[in-house]
Scaffold this motif. Structure first.
Motif, PDB file in Angstrom:
ATOM      1  N   ASN A   1      -6.131  -1.713   4.133  1.00  0.00           N
ATOM      2  CA  ASN A   1      -6.125  -3.091   3.642  1.00  0.00           C
ATOM      3  C   ASN A   1      -4.840  -3.778   4.095  1.00  0.00           C
ATOM      4  OD1 ASN A   1      -4.395  -1.700   2.077  1.00  0.00           O
ATOM      5  ND2 ASN A   1      -4.885  -2.769   0.178  1.00  0.00           N
TER       6      ASN A   1
ATOM      7  N   MET B   1      -7.919   2.722   0.990  1.00  0.00           N
ATOM      8  CA  MET B   1      -6.747   1.989   0.496  1.00  0.00           C
ATOM      9  C   MET B   1      -5.495   2.807   0.753  1.00  0.00           C
ATOM     10  SD  MET B   1      -8.047   0.229  -2.950  1.00  0.00           S
ATOM     11  CE  MET B   1      -6.824  -1.052  -2.989  1.00  0.00           C
TER      12      MET B   1
ATOM     13  N   ARG C   1     -13.247  -3.273   5.581  1.00  0.00           N
ATOM     14  CA  ARG C   1     -13.179  -2.041   4.818  1.00  0.00           C
ATOM     15  C   ARG C   1     -14.555  -1.566   4.365  1.00  0.00           C
ATOM     16  NH1 ARG C   1     -10.135  -2.760  -0.275  1.00  0.00           N
ATOM     17  NH2 ARG C   1      -8.879  -3.983   1.121  1.00  0.00           N
TER      18      ARG C   1
ATOM     19  N   SER D   1     -13.152   4.545  -1.158  1.00  0.00           N
ATOM     20  CA  SER D   1     -12.329   3.359  -1.439  1.00  0.00           C
ATOM     21  C   SER D   1     -10.872   3.746  -1.607  1.00  0.00           C
ATOM     22  CB  SER D   1     -12.814   2.675  -2.719  1.00  0.00           C
ATOM     23  OG  SER D   1     -14.149   2.291  -2.580  1.00  0.00           O
TER      24      SER D   1
ATOM     25  N   GLN E   1      -4.220   1.666  -8.396  1.00  0.00           N
ATOM     26  CA  GLN E   1      -4.983   0.601  -7.712  1.00  0.00           C
ATOM     27  C   GLN E   1      -4.905  -0.699  -8.511  1.00  0.00           C
ATOM     28  OE1 GLN E   1      -6.203   1.611  -4.777  1.00  0.00           O
ATOM     29  NE2 GLN E   1      -5.517   3.657  -5.361  1.00  0.00           N
TER      30      GLN E   1
ATOM     31  N   MET F   1       2.157   1.819  -3.338  1.00  0.00           N
ATOM     32  CA  MET F   1       1.152   2.442  -4.202  1.00  0.00           C
ATOM     33  C   MET F   1       1.109   3.965  -3.976  1.00  0.00           C
ATOM     34  SD  MET F   1      -2.894   1.804  -4.219  1.00  0.00           S
ATOM     35  CE  MET F   1      -3.063   2.845  -2.803  1.00  0.00           C
TER      36      MET F   1
ATOM     37  N   GLN G   1      -4.447  -5.880   6.377  1.00  0.00           N
ATOM     38  CA  GLN G   1      -4.596  -7.141   7.081  1.00  0.00           C
ATOM     39  C   GLN G   1      -3.682  -8.193   6.444  1.00  0.00           C
ATOM     40  OE1 GLN G   1      -6.954  -5.755   5.201  1.00  0.00           O
ATOM     41  NE2 GLN G   1      -8.207  -7.235   4.128  1.00  0.00           N
TER      42      GLN G   1
ATOM     43  N   THR H   1       0.842  -1.198   0.000  1.00  0.00           N
ATOM     44  CA  THR H   1       0.000   0.000   0.000  1.00  0.00           C
ATOM     45  C   THR H   1       0.874   1.244   0.000  1.00  0.00           C
ATOM     46  OG1 THR H   1      -1.621  -1.234   1.262  1.00  0.00           O
ATOM     47  CG2 THR H   1      -1.940   1.137   1.145  1.00  0.00           C
TER      48      THR H   1
END
Lengths: 346, 497
Positions: B84, B79, B35, B75, A211, A144, B86, A141
């Motif tokens: 996210n 993110m 989420r 979203s 994404q 990103m 996990q 993440t």
């Protein structure tokens, strides 16, 4: 802290009274040019999943980054080459940013520009820290986010190059003066807003693209599908705005050449990007209706293949280029308009 | 204008917990909250704010668009802020559990949880995959070292060795647990393979048998032409071996999960307190725990045994007889002893016989592939991966599909017969590959195994199958037969010269 984003109208007043510094401008251009390969190599890092090829940061396998043996770096595994090169290029961008700040504080009389270069330096430091966090946390993440903020820095560097140019400081007044004398309205508000919209839309597009590129196994297929549709929709929007800009340029002969050239460039980049986008899907996933065509039906994707990697990475780099070019178009358009509305007719 | 929005309320659907967690600034709150709950909370909050002091026109005209935009932004933000984060986990087979729940009218929550627990004990997690010790035989099916390399997070070392190979190369399509429901799956055609049924299409063993390690490795090397399955020929051999191990591991794990869920639905009395597996019983009731574990182990061993036996079930393909030329099959040793000038005629005759057989009733190829092999025969069939979860209802019935799609199943698609005129054969284009496909069929698809003599007096002979092979090769490229014959002549002359 005051908003360092320049207001074109005010900039116009102040910059007219300040001199152009070739050193500052050259450094800005060099920085911009240096960031583009940095984006490319960063794209390669993701394409080859090489983000964790060097597990420590800021060192490299226990070495000082700059002292890491060239024999291992240049002639070792490809992943190591791209990751370490990315770090070195990032350092170069940082050093150039420092030099730019020093040059701006010594040679540029515009206080807001000096603050802007400081902000640029902060941005490159933050970007480096994000890259480090990606490694230390081993977190996709963060990778990103790092991938999304990189093009933002590229756009900032391009903006710096525009705002430090002789044209920005001296020419618009002269151009506006002559155009007003001829009765032409140089740059209308429509083009300015269109250019700004292109910047926003192309950046949103890049975020959505990130994404797709940094997808992990935990993302539901419905969400990924939604992102793909959004990416396609935004591609249409970007193409539409770029076409609008092009048509405005074609039908408005009075636009400054610098604005026109930048619009032509960004339009060409958008066309290229659409082709690369289609190519990226094909080399990653093939087409869902491959059976319709013998060539598509006989194509086998090569995982980590040369052409596959080139197309995908070029798509990433061109996306960043579009954002930077949009920034250039928007700044030049707003600048041109701001100065033309301030200079009275002779 | 003030009014309370209908729909999601934080008190009603867990939003209170979300608000509470966020308000407390708990460091791990994001990972603890699904989420979609955060997104739902954002939507609710937006509606709540939007309903205050805004023009009615705005509320009615643009609200829907704004909600959609908010969901998108939400979203992206969730993110972006790392919600996210996990740990990757093996998700349970919810689609099968739902199908069993609906068809058998039994609640499956407890069974799903029990099976998940048992699988974790035996097979570990995506980050730390395990291979049960009781499967270690004289010739281990897979290597633990390679399994560890294929699992876990993606990285590489100073020597260029890659780790986390499955996540690097496979997970975006095949999913973390090999269910074929990875993020990209819905957009691919054909859908990515679900390993959990233990069925693989392209292999050297008959239908009903597992593929060999080499079959899987060859598939990785070659890829599947015209599909999203790439060729991994640029990977190191040890990487391919590790990926092969991991596919077998996921397949065995997934097949065991299916067996245990089926048993739970069909045989166990959960109301009477029966459980598939209860880890707590290890302390409280060791005898029960041992009994449960023994049963699970025996099921696992049965599946693993099928994999171990695959090598012995390989069907060797003998080449065509020397007097029968087959496109691309150049046996120069045999060619030296036959009259090459007669080859074009022999090939032409073979192709003509092949066409008759292709369109005839025994092979019955034309029924699906169409009389000219253009893939325009029957169009309404489904593969076994789709039939598996649509068992008991019509896959075209949207109402029946709905609960399954909610569990993550992909919209059923008909499996269309291949257009053989394209000259592209996904399982390999060599004559031997085609022969094998014709004789043994393709597992999991409507492509059946052919009846063959002498087992079936009505069946075909091996030579007749080679005739069909010639017809197929000629279908896809008219110049192929000529080229092959001239190649043969050229090669032979070179040898003689």
């Amino acid at each position: 802290m005051a908003d360092p984003t320049p207001d074109p109208k005010h900039i116009g007043d102040r910059s007219l009274a300040t001199g152009y510094s070739a050193l500052v401008h050259r450094l800005s251009v060099i920085l911009t040019v240096a960031v583009f390969p940095l984006i490319w190599v960063g794209g390669l890092v993701t394409t080859y999943d090489a983000g964790m090829a060097v597990p420590d940061w800021p060192g490299t396998y226990g070495w000082n980054m700059f002292a890491y043996p060239a024999s291992t770096w240049l002639f070792g595994p490809f992943d190591l080459l791209v990751e370490h090169s990315h770090r070195l290029l990032g350092t170069l961008a940082g050093l150039l940013s420092i030099a730019l700040v020093v040059a701006a504080f010594r040679n540029d009389g515009r206080p807001w520009f000096r603050r802007w270069t400081l902000l640029l330096l902060l941005a490159v430091i933050a970007q480096g820290a994000l890259g480090g966090a990606r490694v230390l946390l081993d977190e996709r993440t963060v990778a990103m986010i790092h991938g999304c903020t990189g093009p933002l820095f590229f756009a900032m560097a391009a903006a710096t190059a525009v705002m430090s140019s002789r044209w920005w400081i001296e020419r618009p007044a002269a151009e506006a003066s002559s155009q007003t004398a001829l009765g032409q309205n140089a740059t209308g508000p429509f083009l300015c807003w269109l250019a700004s919209s292109l910047l926003v839309a192309s950046y949103l597009q890049l975020i959505v693209g990130a994404q797709l590129r940094h997808v992990t196994g935990s993302v539901p297929h419905s969400l990924f599908k939604g992102f793909v549709h959004m990416h396609l929709g935004l591609a249409g929007l970007v193409a539409l705005i770029a076409s609008g800009l092009l048509l405005t340029c074609i039908f408005n002969g009075g636009l400054p050449a610098r604005v026109r050239r930048a619009v032509f460039l960004v339009f060409a980049a958008v066309l290229l990007q659409i082709a690369l986008g289609i190519g990226t899907w094909i080399v990653n996933y093939a087409l869902p209706w491959a059976e319709l065509n013998a060539w598509l039906a006989s194509y086998t994707i090569s995982a980590k293949g040369y052409w596959e990697s080139l197309v995908v990475t070029a798509h990433v780099a061109t996306g960043a280029l579009i954002i930077s070019l949009s920034t250039v178009v928007a700044l030049r358009a707003w600048r041109s308009r701001a100065t033309s509305t301030q200079v009275p007719a002779n | 204008m003030r009014r309370r929005s209908s729909g999601f309320s934080p008190q009603g659907q867990g939003g209170a917990e979300v608000k509470h967690a966020v308000a407390l600034g708990q460091a791990d709150s994001c990972s603890a909250i699904p989420r979609n709950q955060i997104e739902m909370f954002l939507v609710w909050k937006f509606r709540h704010l939007a309903s205050r002091g805004l023009p009615a026109r705005w509320q009615t005209a643009t609200r829907a668009a704004a909600f959609r935009a908010l969901i998108v932004v939400g979203s992206l933000l969730t993110m972006a802020v790392g919600c996210n984060r996990q740990q990757p986990s093996f998700e349970p087979n919810r689609v099968l559990a739902k199908r069993l729940e609906l068809s058998e009218s039994v609640p499956m929550e407890q069974a799903t949880a029990d099976v998940g627990q048992a699988l974790e004990v035996l097979f570990g997690t995506p980050d730390t995959p395990k291979w049960p010790e009781f499967l270690d035989g004289e010739q281990p099916l897979i290597s633990r070292e390679r399994l560890a390399r294929a699992g876990g997070a993606v990285s590489s070392d100073e020597e260029g060795r890659h780790f986390g190979l499955f996540r690097e190369h496979c997970v975006s399509c095949h999913g973390t647990n090999g269910d074929g429901l990875g993020p990209t799956a819905a957009l691919l055609n054909p859908y990515p393979r679900d390993f959990r049924l233990g069925k693989f299409k392209f292999k050297s063993t008959p239908i009903g048998s597992k593929p060999t390690r080499d079959d899987l490795k060859q598939l990785l090397l070659r890829g599947v032409v015209g599909t999203s399955m790439p060729s991994f020929s640029l990977l190191e051999d040890e990487d391919l071996e590790a990926l092969t191990d991991y596919v077998i591991y996921l397949s065995i794990r997934g097949e065991l999960e299916r067996r245990l869920l089926n048993e739970a639905a069909l045989e166990l009395d959960f109301d009477g307190g029966e459980r598939v597996f209860d880890e707590a019983a290890k302390e409280s009731d060791p005898e029960l725990y041992a009994e449960q574990m023994l049963h699970i182990q025996s099921q696992t061993q049965r599946i693993a045994k099928q994999w171990s036996e695959a090598e012995s079930q390989v069907v060797a393909i003998e080449g065509p007889p020397a007097e029968l030329p087959v496109g691309r099959w150049v046996d120069l040793r045999a060619a030296e002893s036959i009259n090459l000038s007669q080859m074009p005629d022999a090939l032409e005759q073979s192709i003509a016989r092949g066409k008759q057989l292709f369109q005839g009733n025994v092979a019955s190829c034309a029924f699906c592939h169409g009389p000219e092999g253009a893939g325009d025969g029957q169009q309404n069939n489904y593969d076994e991966w789709t039939r598996d979860w649509t068992l008991g209802f019509d896959p075209r019935d949207p109402e029946a599909l709905s609960p399954m799609l909610e569990e993550g199943a992909l919209k059923p698609r008909n499996i269309l017969p291949r257009n053989l005129r394209l000259g592209v054969f996904r399982g390999g284009s060599s004559p031997a590959d085609l022969y094998r496909r014709i004789v043994f069929g393709i597992e999991g698809t409507p492509m059946p195994a052919l009846p063959m003599k002498p087992d079936n007096p009505q069946g075909l002979t091996a030579n007749q199958v080679w005739d069909i092979v010639n017809y197929l090769l000629n279908l896809s490229d008219d110049s192929l037969s000529t080229a092959t014959t001239s190649d043969l002549e050229g090669s032979s002359q070179a040898k003689n010269g």
